[in-house]
Motif scaffolding. Structure first.
Motif, PDB file in Angstrom:
ATOM      1  N   HIS A 195       4.806   4.165  13.704  1.00 50.87           N
ATOM      2  CA  HIS A 195       4.210   4.765  12.513  1.00 50.87           C
ATOM      3  C   HIS A 195       2.898   4.039  12.238  1.00 50.87           C
ATOM      4  O   HIS A 195       2.845   2.806  12.257  1.00 50.87           O
ATOM      5  N   VAL A 196       1.850   4.802  12.004  1.00 57.40           N
ATOM      6  CA  VAL A 196       0.518   4.264  11.771  1.00 57.40           C
ATOM      7  C   VAL A 196       0.231   4.343  10.277  1.00 57.40           C
ATOM      8  O   VAL A 196       0.272   5.418   9.683  1.00 57.40           O
ATOM      9  N   PHE A 197      -0.032   3.194   9.677  1.00 57.11           N
ATOM     10  CA  PHE A 197      -0.379   3.133   8.260  1.00 57.11           C
ATOM     11  C   PHE A 197      -1.863   2.821   8.157  1.00 57.11           C
ATOM     12  O   PHE A 197      -2.287   1.675   8.287  1.00 57.11           O
ATOM     13  N   ARG A 198      -2.643   3.875   7.942  1.00 57.43           N
ATOM     14  CA  ARG A 198      -4.101   3.736   7.934  1.00 57.43           C
ATOM     15  C   ARG A 198      -4.602   2.913   6.755  1.00 57.43           C
ATOM     16  O   ARG A 198      -5.605   2.213   6.894  1.00 57.43           O
ATOM     17  N   HIS A 199      -3.935   2.971   5.612  1.00 64.81           N
ATOM     18  CA  HIS A 199      -4.442   2.275   4.423  1.00 64.81           C
ATOM     19  C   HIS A 199      -4.488   0.760   4.602  1.00 64.81           C
ATOM     20  O   HIS A 199      -5.327   0.096   4.005  1.00 64.81           O
ATOM     21  N   ASN A 200      -3.615   0.194   5.449  1.00 64.27           N
ATOM     22  CA  ASN A 200      -3.670  -1.250   5.694  1.00 64.27           C
ATOM     23  C   ASN A 200      -3.754  -1.571   7.190  1.00 64.27           C
ATOM     24  O   ASN A 200      -3.525  -2.705   7.589  1.00 64.27           O
ATOM     25  N   SER A 201      -4.091  -0.565   7.996  1.00 63.67           N
ATOM     26  CA  SER A 201      -4.275  -0.729   9.453  1.00 63.67           C
ATOM     27  C   SER A 201      -3.102  -1.447  10.112  1.00 63.67           C
ATOM     28  O   SER A 201      -3.268  -2.387  10.877  1.00 63.67           O
ATOM     29  N   THR A 202      -1.907  -0.976   9.799  1.00 56.42           N
ATOM     30  CA  THR A 202      -0.684  -1.587  10.325  1.00 56.42           C
ATOM     31  C   THR A 202       0.080  -0.581  11.176  1.00 56.42           C
ATOM     32  O   THR A 202       0.117   0.615  10.876  1.00 56.42           O
ATOM     33  N   LEU A 203       0.693  -1.087  12.244  1.00 56.39           N
ATOM     34  CA  LEU A 203       1.578  -0.288  13.090  1.00 56.39           C
ATOM     35  C   LEU A 203       3.002  -0.765  12.852  1.00 56.39           C
ATOM     36  O   LEU A 203       3.255  -1.971  12.794  1.00 56.39           O
TER      37      LEU A 203
END
Length: 196
Positions: free
Chosen positions: A98-106
């Motif tokens: 899962h890609v979380f763009r708001h905190n650039s986390t995978l």
């Protein structure tokens, strides 16, 4: 007076021998080009961790190849993995990133086990991930090919050093330990990889 002169003359020498300061690891800021860049096949090269479950897996992984494919929505990637864990070849095709763009986390989800990581800025053919679980860090290196240049390996080792890891903390994989492809036999006794 003589002692202070010796101290002043010796100071530049002492400063010159200190190790270079560590620059912070710079995570990639996710944008529309980030996820497509991750798609395709990667070969896992090396990793280090102090988180006990990850450390046990690092010790067991002798070789691994994985691929990212588009998932059911733009911020999800499907993952297939082929790896040798000790003496057993394992294939998995049921995990997701899962890609979380708001905190650039995978976030890697595999059988209800969650692993979080940041993609570190580097060469486009490298995948350096800083893994974290609460305050416990790890770092892994994957590449588009089974071999990386000496410069890329030195970059990875410098990052490890800056995170407090020694060379003894790093576990490398070997191309010689690669699993045969499904239905491919390399000799007597080779079994097809187990599908998990």
């Amino acid at each position: 007076m003589l002692a202070s002169l010796a101290l002043l003359l010796g100071l530049p020498l002492a400063l010159a021998t200190e190790p270079p300061s560590c620059a912070p690891l710079v995570p990639v800021t996710f944008d529309d080009a980030t996820v497509p860049r991750l798609l395709g096949q990667w070969t896992y090269i090396a990793g280090a961790s102090r988180y006990p479950p990850h450390l046990e897996e690092l010790k067991a992984v002798k070789h691994a190849v994985f691929s990212f494919f588009p998932g059911s929505h733009e911020d999800e990637l499907n993952v297939t993995e082929s790896m040798r864990l000790n003496e057993t070849c394992v294939m998995r095709n049921n995990s997701k990133i899962h890609v979380f763009r708001h905190n650039s986390t995978l976030v890697h989800v595999d059988d209800q086990v969650f692993s979080m990581a940041e993609l570190i800025q580097s060469d486009k053919d490298l995948l350096i991930l800083k893994h974290f679980n609460t305050t416990i860090l790890g770092l892994s290196l994957s590449a588009r090919t089974p071999n990386v240049s000496k410069e890329h390996l030195e970059e990875f080792k410098a990052h490890l050093h800056c995170l407090g890891f020694t060379e003894d903390d790093v576990f490398f994989t070997s191309e010689k330990e690669a699993c045969p492809l499904p239905r491919e036999k390399t000799g007597e006794g080779d079994a097809e990889p187990q599908l998990l």
